[in-house]
Design an enzyme around this catalytic site. Structure first.
Site, short mmCIF file in Angstrom:
data_model
loop_
_atom_site.label_atom_id
_atom_site.label_comp_id
_atom_site.label_asym_id
_atom_site.label_seq_id
_atom_site.Cartn_x
_atom_site.Cartn_y
_atom_site.Cartn_z
N ASN A 109 67.67 9.61 39.26
CA ASN A 109 67.89 8.70 38.38
C ASN A 109 67.26 8.04 38.05
OD1 ASN A 109 69.65 6.56 38.03
ND2 ASN A 109 69.46 5.93 40.15
N TRP A 110 66.99 8.15 36.71
CA TRP A 110 65.87 7.13 36.56
C TRP A 110 65.51 6.12 36.10
CZ3 TRP A 110 64.05 11.32 31.88
CH2 TRP A 110 63.66 12.18 31.79
N LYS A 111 66.93 5.19 36.68
CA LYS A 111 67.51 3.86 36.19
C LYS A 111 66.06 3.67 34.31
CE LYS A 111 66.79 3.36 40.79
NZ LYS A 111 66.52 2.97 42.45
N GLU A 148 72.72 -0.74 42.72
CA GLU A 148 72.37 -1.72 42.05
C GLU A 148 72.95 -2.15 40.91
OE1 GLU A 148 68.70 0.41 40.34
OE2 GLU A 148 68.02 0.77 42.54
N HIS A 181 76.46 2.91 41.83
CA HIS A 181 75.03 2.89 42.47
C HIS A 181 75.01 1.32 42.82
CE1 HIS A 181 71.10 1.77 43.10
NE2 HIS A 181 70.72 3.52 42.66
N GLY A 207 65.69 8.72 43.34
CA GLY A 207 64.57 7.68 41.82
C GLY A 207 63.78 7.70 41.91
N GLY A 208 62.70 7.15 42.93
CA GLY A 208 61.18 6.78 42.09
C GLY A 208 60.33 8.32 42.76
N GLY A 214 64.29 2.90 47.39
CA GLY A 214 63.16 2.43 47.11
C GLY A 214 62.30 1.83 47.74
N SER A 262 64.48 7.25 49.23
CA SER A 262 63.18 7.31 49.64
C SER A 262 63.50 9.05 49.67
CB SER A 262 62.71 6.43 50.34
OG SER A 262 62.66 5.01 49.93
N GLU A 304 74.70 6.33 49.94
CA GLU A 304 72.70 5.44 49.31
C GLU A 304 73.13 4.55 50.69
OE1 GLU A 304 71.03 7.02 45.81
OE2 GLU A 304 72.22 5.62 45.53
#
Ligand code: PEP
Length: 250
Positions: free
Chosen positions: A9-11, A97, A95, A230-231, A170, A209, A164
């Site tokens: 997930n590159w956001k 966010e 998600h 993600g990251g 994150g 994470s 999640e």
């Protein structure tokens, strides 16, 4: 064990050039990936170039969100048909966010899931509790509410659940393998009570994470079928290590 699914997930990250470069760097590391699903979720603007760069590979694409109407006066929105047209086979819905910053309620998420299923998209449906909900002992009841709301009148095919925990996204705080397994087992039981035997094939992936250092121990958990990253998915070398996790369970 279900076929593993590893999703990036590159956001709100990556230009067109960066998207092409990433995919070209990742391709050599996906060649042995015949028995796993690899999914990239670039921003909407990068979907079509990602589709061209990933042609003839086993890399699949997801949108990070979608709207529930097919067309009309909805300025700024993108329909399921549009993301299919841009090359997506998958879509991330719910998600944390989106829930937190864009007020996606369980009801809106349910509409997005139903609309996406009408277009045969595979849905990566995200659920997860916040830190305060966990500390108050409410984690499982929050997950139950999210599952009931999101999957209301939704059939089992093409559904993937991404657990999640919001406190792990994150933050560098991963759920321990035993925390992840406990919740995945609960989700598996809930799915079985809702869908019966069909629940068995629904993949439950973990997000929060995930890194090259913890992927193996997470994938060792009986009910963990993959990861939403993600990251650590923003660099091709790091995501390549994640998709090449070492499986120690059969
Ligand atoms: C995510 O946003 O889906 C996620 C899991 O992020 P991170 O891996 O950075 O915690």
């Amino acid at each position: 064990m279900n076929r593993p699914l590893l999703a990036a997930n590159w956001k709100l990250n990556k230009t067109l050039d960066e998207t092409r470069t990433f995919i070209n760097e990742l391709i050599p590391f996906t060649k042995n990936g015949g028995d796993i699903d690899i999914v990239l979720a670039p921003p909407f603007t990068s979907l079509y170039v990602a589709c061209l760069a990933a042609k003839y590979t086993n890399i699949m694409l997801a949108a990070q969100d979608v709207f529930y109407e097919d067309r009309g006066a909805y300025t700024g929105e993108i329909s399921p048909a549009m993301i299919v047209d841009a090359g997506c086979s998958h879509v991330i819905i719910g998600h944390s966010e989106r829930r937190q910053y864009f007020y996606d309620t369980d009801d809106v998420i349910n509409k997005k899931i139903k609309a996406s299923k009408r277009h045969n998209l595979t849905i990566i449906f995200c659920i997860g509790e916040s830190l305060s909900e966990r500390e108050q002992g409410k984690a499982l009841s929050v997950l139950k509410r999210q599952l009931e709301g999101g999957l209301k009148e939704v059939t089992a095919e093409n559904i993937v659940i991404a657990y999640e925990p919001v406190w792990a996204i994150g933050t560098g705080k991963t759920a321990t393998p035993s925390q992840a397994q406990e919740v995945h087992k609960y989700i598996r039981e809930w799915l079985t009570s809702f869908y019966g035997a069909e629940a068995k094939g629904i993949r439950i992936i973990y997000g929060g994470s995930v890194t090259p250092d913890n992927i193996n121990s997470l994938m060792d958990c009986k009910d963990v079928d993959g990861a939403l990253v993600g990251g650590a998915s923003l660099r091709a070398d790091s995501f390549a290590k994640i998709v090449n996790f070492k499986r120690r369970k059969s």
